[in-house]
Design a protein around this motif. Sequence first.
Motif, PDB file in Angstrom:
ATOM      1  N   SER A   6       0.683  -1.233  -0.066  1.00  0.00           N
ATOM      2  CA  SER A   6       0.093  -0.023   0.084  1.00  0.00           C
ATOM      3  C   SER A   6       0.983   1.320   0.018  1.00  0.00           C
ATOM      4  O   SER A   6       0.559   2.106  -0.786  1.00  0.00           O
ATOM      5  CB  SER A   6      -0.892   0.054   1.026  1.00  0.00           C
ATOM      6  N   TYR A   7       2.018   1.277   0.754  1.00  0.00           N
ATOM      7  CA  TYR A   7       2.801   2.315   1.045  1.00  0.00           C
ATOM      8  C   TYR A   7       3.474   2.456  -0.452  1.00  0.00           C
ATOM      9  O   TYR A   7       3.832   3.718  -1.058  1.00  0.00           O
ATOM     10  CB  TYR A   7       3.823   2.063   2.022  1.00  0.00           C
ATOM     11  N   ALA A   8       4.008   1.425  -1.277  1.00  0.00           N
ATOM     12  CA  ALA A   8       4.669   1.552  -2.138  1.00  0.00           C
ATOM     13  C   ALA A   8       3.696   2.068  -3.354  1.00  0.00           C
ATOM     14  O   ALA A   8       4.186   2.741  -4.206  1.00  0.00           O
ATOM     15  CB  ALA A   8       5.249   0.104  -2.589  1.00  0.00           C
ATOM     16  N   SER A   9       2.452   1.564  -3.462  1.00  0.00           N
ATOM     17  CA  SER A   9       1.536   2.239  -4.354  1.00  0.00           C
ATOM     18  C   SER A   9       1.157   3.318  -4.290  1.00  0.00           C
ATOM     19  O   SER A   9       1.242   4.341  -5.147  1.00  0.00           O
ATOM     20  CB  SER A   9       0.251   1.173  -4.284  1.00  0.00           C
ATOM     21  N   LEU A  10       1.241   4.063  -2.804  1.00  0.00           N
ATOM     22  CA  LEU A  10       1.006   5.343  -2.739  1.00  0.00           C
ATOM     23  C   LEU A  10       2.157   6.169  -3.111  1.00  0.00           C
ATOM     24  O   LEU A  10       1.913   7.412  -3.732  1.00  0.00           O
ATOM     25  CB  LEU A  10       0.757   5.458  -1.292  1.00  0.00           C
ATOM     26  N   LEU A  11       3.121   5.635  -2.961  1.00  0.00           N
ATOM     27  CA  LEU A  11       4.645   6.522  -3.150  1.00  0.00           C
ATOM     28  C   LEU A  11       4.615   6.575  -4.773  1.00  0.00           C
ATOM     29  O   LEU A  11       4.991   7.651  -5.114  1.00  0.00           O
ATOM     30  CB  LEU A  11       5.764   5.679  -2.796  1.00  0.00           C
ATOM     31  N   ILE A  12       4.431   5.415  -5.584  1.00  0.00           N
ATOM     32  CA  ILE A  12       4.391   5.510  -7.172  1.00  0.00           C
ATOM     33  C   ILE A  12       3.457   6.270  -7.672  1.00  0.00           C
ATOM     34  O   ILE A  12       3.563   7.079  -8.793  1.00  0.00           O
ATOM     35  CB  ILE A  12       4.323   4.165  -7.529  1.00  0.00           C
ATOM     36  N   ALA A  17       6.491  11.288  -7.874  1.00  0.00           N
ATOM     37  CA  ALA A  17       7.160  10.126  -8.378  1.00  0.00           C
ATOM     38  C   ALA A  17       6.892   9.722  -9.614  1.00  0.00           C
ATOM     39  O   ALA A  17       7.735   9.170 -10.401  1.00  0.00           O
ATOM     40  CB  ALA A  17       6.436   9.103  -7.204  1.00  0.00           C
ATOM     41  N   ARG A  18       5.902  10.058 -10.216  1.00  0.00           N
ATOM     42  CA  ARG A  18       5.611   9.924 -11.521  1.00  0.00           C
ATOM     43  C   ARG A  18       6.567  10.666 -12.512  1.00  0.00           C
ATOM     44  O   ARG A  18       6.829  10.189 -13.637  1.00  0.00           O
ATOM     45  CB  ARG A  18       4.224  10.075 -11.971  1.00  0.00           C
ATOM     46  N   LEU A  52       2.680   5.464 -17.430  1.00  0.00           N
ATOM     47  CA  LEU A  52       2.497   6.717 -16.474  1.00  0.00           C
ATOM     48  C   LEU A  52       1.503   7.744 -17.072  1.00  0.00           C
ATOM     49  O   LEU A  52       0.790   8.240 -16.154  1.00  0.00           O
ATOM     50  CB  LEU A  52       4.150   7.316 -16.632  1.00  0.00           C
ATOM     51  N   GLN A  53       1.516   8.048 -18.242  1.00  0.00           N
ATOM     52  CA  GLN A  53       0.487   8.930 -18.694  1.00  0.00           C
ATOM     53  C   GLN A  53      -1.030   8.540 -18.564  1.00  0.00           C
ATOM     54  O   GLN A  53      -1.871   9.328 -18.399  1.00  0.00           O
ATOM     55  CB  GLN A  53       0.779   9.375 -20.293  1.00  0.00           C
ATOM     56  N   LYS A  54      -1.036   7.185 -18.861  1.00  0.00           N
ATOM     57  CA  LYS A  54      -2.429   6.565 -18.834  1.00  0.00           C
ATOM     58  C   LYS A  54      -2.860   6.666 -17.233  1.00  0.00           C
ATOM     59  O   LYS A  54      -4.056   6.904 -17.183  1.00  0.00           O
ATOM     60  CB  LYS A  54      -2.291   5.035 -19.183  1.00  0.00           C
ATOM     61  N   ARG A  55      -2.076   6.430 -16.538  1.00  0.00           N
ATOM     62  CA  ARG A  55      -2.299   6.405 -14.982  1.00  0.00           C
ATOM     63  C   ARG A  55      -2.425   7.875 -14.339  1.00  0.00           C
ATOM     64  O   ARG A  55      -2.816   7.998 -13.176  1.00  0.00           O
ATOM     65  CB  ARG A  55      -1.540   5.546 -14.177  1.00  0.00           C
ATOM     66  N   TYR A  60      -3.193  17.403 -17.260  1.00  0.00           N
ATOM     67  CA  TYR A  60      -2.140  18.429 -17.025  1.00  0.00           C
ATOM     68  C   TYR A  60      -0.975  17.739 -16.554  1.00  0.00           C
ATOM     69  O   TYR A  60       0.105  18.080 -16.603  1.00  0.00           O
ATOM     70  CB  TYR A  60      -2.287  19.672 -16.396  1.00  0.00           C
ATOM     71  N   HIS A  61      -1.365  16.490 -15.656  1.00  0.00           N
ATOM     72  CA  HIS A  61      -0.258  15.608 -14.733  1.00  0.00           C
ATOM     73  C   HIS A  61       0.572  14.854 -15.978  1.00  0.00           C
ATOM     74  O   HIS A  61       1.629  14.791 -16.022  1.00  0.00           O
ATOM     75  CB  HIS A  61      -0.939  14.733 -13.936  1.00  0.00           C
TER      76      HIS A  61
END
Length: 489
Positions: A6-12, A17-18, A52-55, A60-61
């Motif tokens: 969960s922490y890893a997913s939150l960080l990514i 991070a992206r 990364l762009q899909k997620r 604008y992100h």
Amino acid sequence: MNTIKSYASLLIDTVWARLIFAALAGALSAFAMAPGNHWYTLITGLGLLFILQKRAKKPYHAFWIGWAFGFSYFLISLNWIGNALLVEGNDFIWAYSLAVSGLPCLLAFFTAIACYFSRKLTSNNVIHSLISFIMLLGTMEVLRGYVFTGFPWNLYGYAWGGQIEILQILSVMNVYGLTFITISWGALAGVTFSPGVSIKMRLISALIFMATFGALHIYGADRLKNAPPMLAENNLTIRLIQPNIQQADKWKRDKMLQNYEHLLALSANNDAQSDLRKEKLSPQTTWIVWPETAISYHHIGTEHMHDMLRNMLRTYKDNVYLITGILLKNQNDNSYSNSIVIIDKNAEIIARYDKSHLVPFGEYIPFQQWIPLQTVTQFSGFRAGKGRQTLVMPDDKKIGPLVCYEILFPGQVVEVQNKPDYIVNVTNDAWYGHSAGPEQHLMKARYRAIEENTPVIRVANTGYSAIIDGFGRYVVKTNLFETNIKEFK
């Protein structure tokens, strides 16, 4: 364990991070360009960019993810451009950091715009995302070759320099087409490893990637298998002269005569015994090819230097022609032309081509009324030529002359209705030293040879000089920063 995930997913999933992952993906992708030619790094990098762009939570992100990818990609693969400012005597060394980072900063917006609209125009449907990413990023790469005079350097299609079988597809499409294919393979790799995508879709993506990659490889291998070796024309010798004159010495007045004598000495026919052996054979024709701006209007206009050139050419018993890059001054308006001329045995110019695609900041300053700077080459007032041209040699062979980075533009290198027998590209890469620049520039010539199915004769002051056949194979090739003479006969 679930807590760690969960922490890893939150960080990514954080924006920063992206951005960091996007920058790393861009930097990794740069190693696909010459001299590395590690194509798989670009496929990996584009796959990561797709994910990364899909997620990205907002369009604008995705824009800034694309910009971070593009900036690091161009920063790594084009960092050699700043070397031109480090040449001894150049007054623009203060702009080194700006040159190295400024161009990547601007070019990154092409990637950013593609990612923005790819995210904005598609939902979570993976097929829609795949198609929009490929079409938008590919289109932006094409636009990069045209907007603001164009700079299609290190298009993603240039990742295949080490895979000559894949390069054979250039015989039916140019590098823009191969760029679309490369982006497609990267996006398919992204789908294959995207979280949240069904196993079925991952398998389909992987199979399409492997099938199309294999098909292109098989096509290329078959084309090469049936490709005849390039043979010299009857009674024609092509001599490539690589003088290896250091850029710092090239335009010094006290070095001008020495540099000229060096070129003449390399070019003179010193093989008297060979001439005696040929006396009973049919007349021979020799083309001597010198690099970009090997001489200037001073050499042609000064009687003593003109005589020196004529004496060198007359060391050849039979027909001889000098094809050389030359800096010419146009008397009607005192402008300069970066040209290629053909000179006959009497040292008279019999044909001329003026460079038409000038280098921004190198040969002219865009919007000079607002940017009052001198060009990096320290020559101003260059006049562009009329465009593509085919010159006819006295022996009826046709050449398509290109100066320096004019070889960069796919589909814009020869007259389609009057196609040449050879493309002659003269250049001077001494500005960039021992860097990726000369390797990448040579690769562009290799791509154009396959696209046009026309041999390229490339002569560079400090290398690389080469003759490349219509299949992208090097017939002769020099190394970087060496004095060399290569003959093809």
